[in-house]
Design a protein around this motif. Structure first.
Motif, mmCIF file in Angstrom:
data_model
loop_
_atom_site.group_PDB
_atom_site.id
_atom_site.type_symbol
_atom_site.label_atom_id
_atom_site.label_comp_id
_atom_site.label_asym_id
_atom_site.label_seq_id
_atom_site.Cartn_x
_atom_site.Cartn_y
_atom_site.Cartn_z
ATOM 1 N N UNK A 263 0.628 -1.078 -0.091
ATOM 2 C CA UNK A 263 0.097 0.200 0.128
ATOM 3 C C UNK A 263 0.726 1.145 -0.020
ATOM 4 N N UNK A 264 2.142 1.142 0.098
ATOM 5 C CA UNK A 264 3.041 2.378 0.015
ATOM 6 C C UNK A 264 3.674 2.712 1.343
ATOM 7 N N UNK A 265 3.608 1.950 2.335
ATOM 8 C CA UNK A 265 4.196 2.242 3.591
ATOM 9 C C UNK A 265 5.319 2.344 3.777
ATOM 10 N N UNK A 266 5.990 3.116 4.750
ATOM 11 C CA UNK A 266 7.287 3.374 4.863
ATOM 12 C C UNK A 266 7.733 2.744 6.277
ATOM 13 N N UNK A 267 8.028 1.517 6.117
ATOM 14 C CA UNK A 267 8.359 0.773 7.535
ATOM 15 C C UNK A 267 9.826 -0.106 7.291
ATOM 16 N N UNK A 268 10.716 0.310 8.158
ATOM 17 C CA UNK A 268 11.860 -0.476 8.158
ATOM 18 C C UNK A 268 12.142 -1.254 9.217
ATOM 19 N N UNK A 269 13.087 -2.133 9.208
ATOM 20 C CA UNK A 269 13.310 -3.141 10.384
ATOM 21 C C UNK A 269 14.661 -2.869 10.932
ATOM 22 N N UNK B 235 12.892 -14.774 15.381
ATOM 23 C CA UNK B 235 13.397 -13.322 14.633
ATOM 24 C C UNK B 235 12.717 -12.205 15.600
ATOM 25 N N UNK B 236 13.460 -11.190 16.045
ATOM 26 C CA UNK B 236 12.801 -9.973 16.602
ATOM 27 C C UNK B 236 13.571 -8.782 15.924
ATOM 28 N N UNK B 237 12.949 -7.631 16.061
ATOM 29 C CA UNK B 237 13.523 -6.397 15.505
ATOM 30 C C UNK B 237 12.836 -5.413 15.822
ATOM 31 N N UNK B 238 13.285 -3.985 15.728
ATOM 32 C CA UNK B 238 12.618 -2.731 15.894
ATOM 33 C C UNK B 238 12.056 -2.270 14.418
ATOM 34 N N UNK B 239 10.667 -2.039 14.627
ATOM 35 C CA UNK B 239 10.118 -1.453 13.480
ATOM 36 C C UNK B 239 10.196 -0.005 13.603
ATOM 37 N N UNK B 240 10.545 0.546 12.450
ATOM 38 C CA UNK B 240 10.597 2.226 12.381
ATOM 39 C C UNK B 240 9.395 2.435 11.168
ATOM 40 N N UNK B 241 8.562 3.180 11.795
ATOM 41 C CA UNK B 241 7.412 3.483 10.880
ATOM 42 C C UNK B 241 7.043 4.811 10.866
ATOM 43 N N UNK B 242 7.298 5.335 9.434
ATOM 44 C CA UNK B 242 6.961 6.687 9.293
ATOM 45 C C UNK B 242 5.637 7.124 8.370
ATOM 46 N N UNK B 243 5.130 7.958 8.558
ATOM 47 C CA UNK B 243 3.838 8.505 7.668
ATOM 48 C C UNK B 243 3.956 8.240 6.463
ATOM 49 N N UNK B 244 3.149 7.945 5.805
ATOM 50 C CA UNK B 244 3.260 7.629 4.464
ATOM 51 C C UNK B 244 1.879 7.609 3.693
ATOM 52 N N UNK B 245 1.700 8.129 2.436
ATOM 53 C CA UNK B 245 0.265 8.324 1.822
ATOM 54 C C UNK B 245 0.084 6.722 1.253
#
Ligand code: S3P
Length: 436
Positions: free
Chosen positions: A276-282, A292-302
């Motif tokens: 859907x175009x999200x901006x998510x990085x692990x 598996x674990x990690x930190x999810x960095x989520x930024x606003x995206x249209x």
């Protein structure tokens, strides 16, 4: 009990910060059960202090297992061994927890004593034949109330291993059979129509029980021993989901969700939002206790609407309520199919989300196995959560971007999976409060 309603107010400001959501519900239930029937003492850290998992601990306590709570989110389990549980004539109350009831049905089918499993109003409506039918073919004797709880499990029935081709992709069904298989003569084998979360398999292996498994397939034999081990429970991606979607849809947001479990059978929401175009990085990806674990960095995206691929549905089965909200705010149309299982969760989640979003002015067509959502804007209104924790939290997220406040009815069950949600949400920038 007095009813708890919430109001989620649109804020017009971004969500910022670091968030640690509570421990994984699936892992917490299993750690209690395997710790209980292991030899020795297991220490669980990151345990979910929710009503669902506490109900399972209380039941195991009634069956003679001793627990210590050195700190919130920790349990020391004094295992009684495979044959050390003691029966009780009192009904065992699973509360709202389908996982608790279905997994315990498998565990209790293998005991020498009788048990009765009961649940709350929602759980008492949920289908149980999916576990009692295959357990019966293993030799178990279980009465239901027309396929629903209470479950009366008659102990002492000798169990034999079976090969079961499950018609539903359900980790609960698979796990119930594997738990019964610990007590069965011969091999128990479960073949799934689509691979589901494999925590039962990985935890059995960690507790020293020989098991063969691969995605969609698991096989074990009875007659071994479980040896206590310590369990690190990752943060629950199903609880993180509300913050993930919130950060995606509120302009200017940046949330970091720490130590989230990223088992591949649980990350379908990330795949869907990426489409859907999200901006998510692990970041900080690692393994803990084999997971598996990690930190999810989520930024606003249209976000833009998509036709959701069918094959990711089981990998995000608990995240659909949150995804419906993302779809309601995305540009264009989102089509969800192949998700009929949503109708037999804590509520009928397709109907609950469709009716709630309609009440907020969203154009949505309900389908037997999904929905078609025409995204763009969400208005204010009154929605009924039907006592379903995930519906309540999803509409709390929707309120952030609505054109007027959303009042959400019947939110007390949020405590089943996410105690402290409101406080944590408000720390990141939500404006969520109880209705007067
Ligand atoms: C769970 C499996 C899923 C999920 C539930 C937890 C588990 O249910 O919806 O919240 O811990 O095994 P199904 O197995 O019925 O799909």
């Amino acid at each position: 009990m007095t009813r708890l309603d919430w109001i989620s107010e649109p804020t017009g400001t971004e969500l910022l910060g670091e968030v640690v959501v509570p421990g994984d519900k699936s892992v917490s239930h299993r750690a209690l059960m395997f710790g209980a029937i292991a030899e020795g003492v297991s220490h669980i850290r990151g345990f979910l202090e929710g009503e669902d998992t506490r109900a399972t601990a209380a039941i195991l306590g009634r069956l003679g297992v001793r627990f210590e709570t050195p700190a919130p989110g920790e349990r020391i389990v004094h295992g009684v061994g495979l044959h050390g549980l003691r029966g009780t004539s009192e009904p065992l109350d699973c509360g709202n927890a389908g996982t608790g009831m279905r997994l315990l049905a498998g565990l209790l089918a293998g005991q020498a004593f009788d048990s009765v499993l009961v649940g709350d109003e929602s759980l008492s409506r949920r289908p149980m034949r999916r576990v009692t039918d295959p357990l019966t073919t293993m030799g178990a004797s279980i009465d239901t109330h027309d396929g629903r709880p209470p479950l009366r499990i008659h102990g002492g029935a000798p169990l034999r291993g079976v090969t079961y081709r499950s018609p539903v992709a359900s980790a609960q069904v698979k796990s119930a059979l594997l738990l019964a298989g610990l007590y069965a003569d011969g091999a128990t084998e479960v073949i799934e129509p689509h691979p589901t979360r494999d925590y039962t398999e990985s935890m059995l292996k960690a507790f020293g029980w020989p098991i063969d498994y691969a995605p969609g397939h698991a096989r074990l034999e009875g007659g071994h021993t479980l040896r206590a081990v310590d369990v690190e429970v990752p943060a629950d991606i199903s609880s993180a989901a509300f913050f993930i979607v919130a950060a995606c849809i509120v302009p200017g947001s940046l949330l970091r969700l720490k130590g989230v479990g990223l088992n591949p059978r649980r990350t379908g929401l990330l795949a869907a939002l990426e489409l859907m175009g999200a901006n998510i990085t692990v970041e900080n990806e690692r393994t803990s206790g084999g997971e598996a674990i990690g930190d999810l960095v989520v930024r606003h995206a249209r976000l833009r609407g998509v036709a959701l691929p069918l094959d990711i549905v089981p990998d995000m089965i608990d995240e659909f309520p949150a995804l419906f909200v993302a779809a309601a705010i995305a540009d264009g149309m989102t089509t969800i199919r192949g998700a009929a299982e949503l109708r037999v969760k804590e509520s009928d989640r397709i109907a609950a989300m469709a009716n709630g979003l309609k009440a907020c002015g969203v154009l949505i067509d309900e389908l037997p196995d999904g929905a078609i959502i025409r995204g763009g804007r969400i208005g204010g209104g009154f929605v009924d959560s039907h006592g379903d924790h995930r519906i309540a939290m999803s509409f709390a997220v929707a309120g952030l971007v609505a054109s007027a406040p959303i009042t959400i009815g019947d939110c007390a069950n949020v405590a089943t999976s996410f105690p402290g949600f409101m406080e944590l949400a408000n720390l990141t920038g939500f404006d969520l409060h109880p209705a007067p």
